[in-house]
Design an enzyme around this catalytic site. Structure first.
Site, short mmCIF file in Angstrom:
data_model
loop_
_atom_site.label_atom_id
_atom_site.label_comp_id
_atom_site.label_asym_id
_atom_site.label_seq_id
_atom_site.Cartn_x
_atom_site.Cartn_y
_atom_site.Cartn_z
N ASN A 398 0.82 -1.20 0.00
CA ASN A 398 0.00 0.00 0.00
C ASN A 398 0.86 1.26 0.00
O ASN A 398 1.06 1.89 -1.03
CB ASN A 398 -0.94 -0.03 1.21
CG ASN A 398 -2.06 0.99 1.10
OD1 ASN A 398 -1.91 1.99 0.41
ND2 ASN A 398 -3.17 0.75 1.76
N ASP A 399 1.39 1.60 1.15
CA ASP A 399 2.13 2.86 1.27
C ASP A 399 3.33 2.94 0.32
O ASP A 399 3.69 4.02 -0.15
CB ASP A 399 2.61 3.06 2.71
CG ASP A 399 1.44 3.26 3.65
OD1 ASP A 399 0.41 3.78 3.20
OD2 ASP A 399 1.56 2.91 4.84
#
Lengths: 473, 97
Positions: A398-399
Site C-alpha cells: 500500500n504505502d
C-alpha cells in the site's frame, strides 16, 4: 587443572582467536553478496566451533581456589547442550514469515549472556580498577537492555503483546530509570559500592529500561529496533571482551556493533524515519495530520478479466507487500509468474526496501518459494521500467506504491522513496478491502483511471488469477 | 595480554571493518545479514564459558550457567536461521537464456 603447559595453551588460544576473527570477518564479507552468501555463514560457523573448542584449553592454568572447576566444566557442557539443542530445534521449526521475531529472540539471548558475564564479574567484586569496572558495567547495562528489549520485541511481533503502552511523561520515567542505572553503575565501577545489593538494583534498573523503552514502539517499527538491539549486543560483547581480555570477543563484538549500526540506519532510511523518531515517537501521532482528499473512485475488476489482461501483456511487474507475507501467498505468486512466463510474458518482481516486515524479508520469502533472485529487482533498478510495463500487479502493498509520497508535501510519507507503479499502463491491486495502509493514509494510486481493484485475500485472489490464465491456455 | 592503547586500536579498526564490510550490501540481503551478524556476536559464548569456569560460589555458578545457555542459544539459533535463509538464495540459471 593442568593438562597442558599453560604457556603453550595460551599461545594456541591466541593463534586460534586470530583465525576466528579472520573467519568471522571473511564470512560476513561473503554474506554480503547473494552468490557467496551461503558459504559465508559456513565459514563463520567454523570460526565459532574453533573458538568454543579452544576455550576449553583456557582451563589449563586456571586457578581453582574454590575447588569448583571440574563441576563448572560439566555445567558448561550441559548448558551448551541445553541452549544449543533448544535453539537448533526452534531455528529449524520457525516459519520464514516469523523470522524477524526469532532473530530478536536469539539476539536477546546474546545480550543476556553479555549481562550474565558482567554479573559474574561484578558479584565477584574483584577490583579491577575503574576502567575495566566501567567497561564491565557498561557492557552489563547495554546487554541487559538489549535482553529485555529484544524479548519485548519478540512478544510484540509474535502477537503475545498486542497493545502499545503509552502514557504521559513516559520519556521522563525512562530518563529517570536510566539515570538511576548510570548512578548505580558509576558507584559499582568506582568501587564505592560494590555490594551485591547495588549490583542487583543496577541490573533490575537496566532490565526495566529495555522493557519501558520497547513497549511503546509499534510493531511496524520493530525491525529497526531489533537491528538496533543487535548492534547493542555486539557492543556489549565487545566491552565484556575487554574485561575478560579476549581478543575474539572484542573484534567480533565491535564488527557487529558497527555493522549493526549501519544496518539500522539503512533500515530507518528505507522507512523514511530517523532513528530518534522510531524510538521516541509513535507513528500514529505524526501521521494524523495528513488528510489529503482523494477524488475519484476505486474500480473493481473480476479475476478472469485481470488474468486475461496479464496473459496478453508483454511485461508484468509484481509488487509484493506485507499482505502477501501475511497470506503466505509467496508460493502462489511464483506459480502465477511461471504460468505467465510460459505465455511469453516478461515477469519481474519489484521489492521496496521495507516490503515484508524488515528490509530484505520479502526477498527471503520469495526465495523460499523458489523465485530466482535475478528476477527480483530493488527500487532503484526497477523504477524506470514501470513506464514500459503493461501490468503492475500490486499484492498486499500500500504505502510503498502511494504516489502521494512524491507530490504531496503535507503527507506524512512525503519524501519516502516509492515504487512508481502508477506509471505503468495498467495497475491491478489485490487487496483485502477498501481500508487504508499501515500509515492510515489514503492511497491515490487506487483511484487512478488505469487502476483496477481485485478484492480478496492474496492467496484466494492469486488462485483465481492462476485459473484465469490457465483458461487462456 | 592486550594493553589499553592496543585494545583501543583493535576497537577502532574492527569498527571500521564492520562498517566497510556491510557498506555495499544489496537490500535483498539485509535480513540474512542482520541474522548473520546476530550469529557472530554469539562469540559471547566464549566469554560466558570463561565466566562460568571462574565462578567461585553457587550464585556465580547459577548466573554463569544461565549465561552459557543463552549464549549457546544465540550462537546455534543464529547459525541455523541464517543458514536456512541463505540456502534459499539461488540464481535462475537454466530459466534465463
Amino acid at each position: 587443572m593442568n593438562f597442558m603447559n599453560p604457556a603453550l595453551a595460551h599461545g594456541l588460544i591466541n593463534a586460534a582467536y586470530l583465525l576466528v576473527a579472520f573467519l568471522f570477518i571473511y564470512g560476513l564479507k561473503r554474506m554480503s553478496a547473494p552468490s557467496t552468501a551461503r558459504s559465508g555463514i559456513v565459514w563463520a560457523g567454523y570460526g565459532m566451533v574453533i573458538a568454543t573448542l579452544v576455550t576449553f584449553l583456557a582451563l589449563s592454568g586456571t586457578p581453582d581456589p574454590a575447588g569448583l572447576l571440574s563441576t563448572n566444566v560439566v555445567l558448561a557442557v550441559v548448558a551448551i547442550a541445553i541452549g544449543g539443542l533448544i535453539a537448533a530445534y526452534t531455528g529449524r521449526k520457525v516459519a520464514m514469515t516469523d523470522m524477524p521475531q526469532m532473530i530478536a529472540l536469539y539476539n536477546g539471548f546474546g545480550g543476556g549472556a553479555a549481562a550474565a558475564i558482567a554479573a559474574v564479574e561484578l558479584y565477584a567484586g574483584e577490583n579491577r580498577g575503574p576502567t575495566l569496572g566501567a567497561l564491565a558495567v557498561l557492557g552489563g547495562l547495554i546487554g541487559a537492555v538489549s535482553f529485555s528489549g529484544s524479548i519485548i520485541a519478540f512478544g510484540k511481533l509474535q502477537g503475545l503483546i498486542k497493545k502499545s503502552f503509552r502514557f504521559g511523561g513516559q520519556q521522563v520515567v525512562n530518563v529517570v530509570i536510566l539515570g538511576a542505572a548510570v548512578v548505580l553503575g558509576a558507584m559499582i565501577a568506582s568501587g564505592v559500592h560494590g555490594e551485591a545489593l547495588y549490583v542487583t538494583l543496577f541490573f533490575v534498573a537496566a532490565l526495566v529500561i529495555g522493557v519501558t523503552m520497547t513497549l511503546p514502539i509499534g510493531g511496524a517499527d520493530m525491525p529497526v529496533v531489533i537491528s538496533l538491539y543487535n548492534a547493542l549486543t555486539g557492543l556489549a560483547v565487545a566491552f565484556e571482551g575487554f574485561v575478560l581480555n579476549n581478543a575474539a570477543m572484542i573484534i567480533a563484538g565491535t564488527v557487529v556493533g558497527s555493522a549493526g549500526t549501519l544496518l539500522t540506519q539503512l533500515m530507518a532510511k528505507a522507512m523514511n524515519r530517523s532513528l530518534g523518531n522510531v524510538l521516541f515517537a509513535g507513528f500514529g501521532e505524526s501521521a494524523a495530520a495528513g488528510t489529503t482528499a482523494v477524488t475519484g473512485s476505486q474500480k473493481p475488476i473480476e479475476a478472469s478479466d485481470a488474468g486475461v489482461m496479464m496473459a496478453f501483456a508483454q511485461k508484468v511487474i509484481v509488487v509484493p507487500g506485507y499482505g502477501l507475507a501475511v497470506a503466505q501467498a509467496q508460493h502462489k505468486v511464483w506459480e502465477l509468474a511461471q504460468l505467465l512466463i510460459e505465455h511469453g510474458v516478461t515477469v519481474k518482481f519489484a521489492i521496496h526496501p521495507v516490503a515484508g516486515r524488515m528490509p530484505g524479508h520479502m526477498n527471503v520469502l520469495l526465495a523460499e518459494a523458489g523465485v530466482p533472485y535475478d528476477l527480483i529487482s530493488d527500487l532503484d533498478e526497477i523504477n524506470a521500467e514501470f513506464e514500459t510495463c503493461d501490468v503492475a500487479l500490486i499484492i498486499g502493498a500500500n504505502d510503498v506504491v502511494n504516489p502521494v509520497a512524491r507530490n504531496d508535501k503535507s503527507s506524512p510519507i512525503y519524501g519516502m522513496p516509492i515504487l512508481n507503479a502508477d506509471k505503468s499502463k495498467n495497475v491491478i491491486v489485490i487487496k483485502r478491502g477498501q481500508g487504508q495502509g499501515f500509515s492510515g493514509i489514503e492511497n491515490a494510486l487506487f483511484y487512478l483511471d488505469n487502476t483496477r481493484m481485485l478484492y480478496g485475500d492474496a492467496q484466494a485472489a492469486l488462485n483465481q488469477l492462476i485459473q484465469a490464465v490457465k483458461t487462456v491456455g | 595480554m592486550i594493553d589499553g592503547i592496543i585494545a583501543l586500536y583493535i576497537f577502532m579498526l574492527a569498527g571500521f571493518t564492520g562498517y566497510e564490510v556491510i557498506a555495499k550490501v544489496p537490500v535483498i540481503l539485509h535480513t540474512p545479514l542482520m541474522s548473520g551478524s546476530n550469529f557472530v556476536h554469539g562469540i559471547v559464548l566464549v566469554g560466558a564459558m570463561v565466566a562460568l569456569f571462574n565462578a567461585s560460589n553457587h550464585l556465580e555458578q547459577a548466573i554463569g550457567f544461565i549465561g552459557v545457555v543463552m549464549a549457546a542459544g544465540n550462537a546455534v539459533g543464529g547459525y541455523v536461521v541464517t543458514e536456512r535463509m541463505l540456502e534459499m538464495f539461488k540464481a535462475s540459471g537454466s530459466k534465463k537464456s
